[in-house]
Motif scaffolding. Structure first.
Motif, PDB file in Angstrom:
ATOM      1  N   SER A   1      -7.821   3.031   2.938  1.00 12.86           N
ATOM      2  CA  SER A   1      -8.797   2.213   2.205  1.00 12.86           C
ATOM      3  C   SER A   1      -9.763   3.093   1.434  1.00 12.86           C
TER       4      SER A   1
ATOM      5  N   ASP B   1       0.804  -1.227   0.000  1.00 15.40           N
ATOM      6  CA  ASP B   1       0.000   0.000   0.000  1.00 15.40           C
ATOM      7  C   ASP B   1       0.839   1.281   0.000  1.00 15.40           C
TER       8      ASP B   1
ATOM      9  N   ARG C   1      -8.197   4.302  -1.724  1.00 17.14           N
ATOM     10  CA  ARG C   1      -8.242   3.301  -2.794  1.00 17.14           C
ATOM     11  C   ARG C   1      -9.573   3.381  -3.541  1.00 17.14           C
ATOM     12  N   ARG C   2     -10.668   3.519  -2.797  1.00 16.23           N
ATOM     13  CA  ARG C   2     -11.988   3.609  -3.435  1.00 16.23           C
ATOM     14  C   ARG C   2     -12.127   4.902  -4.234  1.00 16.23           C
TER      15      ARG C   2
ATOM     16  N   SER D   1      -8.203   3.204   7.711  1.00 12.79           N
ATOM     17  CA  SER D   1      -9.484   3.326   6.998  1.00 12.79           C
ATOM     18  C   SER D   1      -9.426   4.461   5.978  1.00 12.79           C
TER      19      SER D   1
END
Length: 217
Positions: free
Chosen positions: A201, A160, A204-205, A198
């Motif tokens: 994450s 990541d 990423r979206r 979070s």
């Protein structure tokens, strides 16, 4: 894409190099036959600068407050941010926050601390670029532009790092003037709770949506 991830109010104050800039600046290419045959002296930093000077054609980076450079070493991504490159002194009080020239390294594994010479190519580039744009010479030594290795949230896996680069840059640019003031007052400041996993994450979206939206246009 980066325009969707950066606060609009400071967009005019930043310049972002692409992911090949640092590689081209530091990669040691073979000398041409003409250079070898003529046996002419050729300084390595000049040769490196000549490979990247096209990146700033039509752009004066010294009119920017923050220069962002993505860096890849051994398959790991992190970033450097050159802050206030045109300032003549380490501390120059202008406006609400003092403008402090420095180079900040943002690495989600903190491994940049053990890598020697990361800033040297950037200093060479700045000196040659200043000479090219201003036709004068300027010192970008560590005494005038110190290096800061920020203590940031650490990635919890091996893949990541790119997302952490984007998240670190986004957080950095929320209020960079105030952040640099804090960092220069306390270089050991702990920013480990800057953001949560979070948030990564979610990044990423966000990127996925941007790619999908762009593919439809």
């Amino acid at each position: 894409m980066e325009k969707n991830l950066i606060a609009r109010r400071i967009a005019d104050r930043i310049h972002i190099f692409d992911t090949l800039f640092y590689y081209n600046l530091t990669h040691r290419a073979r000398e041409s036959k003409a250079q070898t045959q003529n046996n002419e002296p050729y300084v390595l930093s000049d040769r490196c600068y000549n490979r990247v000077k096209k990146y700033t054609k039509g752009t004066n980076i010294f009119e920017k407050d923050f220069i962002i450079i993505p860096i890849n070493k051994n398959g790991h991504w992190f970033a450097a941010v050159i802050c206030y490159p045109s300032r003549d002194e380490f501390i120059e009080v202008i406006g609400k926050y003092p403008k402090r020239s420095c180079i900040c390294f943002m690495d989600s594994t903190q491994s940049a601390h053990s890598r020697c010479g990361l800033a040297a190519p950037l200093r060479h580039f700045l000196a040659k670029e200043w000479e090219s744009k201003k036709t004068t010479k300027k010192n970008f030594s560590e005494s005038s532009m110190p290096e800061m290795y920020l203590k940031l949230p650490k990635q919890i896996n091996d893949f990541d790092c790119g997302l952490y680069v984007l998240q670190n840059i986004e957080n950095f640019l929320i209020n960079p003037d105030y952040l640099i003031e804090r960092i220069c007052k306390d270089p050991a400041i702990n920013l480990g709770v800057w953001f949560s996993f979070s948030s990564v994450s979610s990044m990423r979206r966000t990127i996925k949506r941007l790619i999908e939206r762009k593919s439809k246009n």
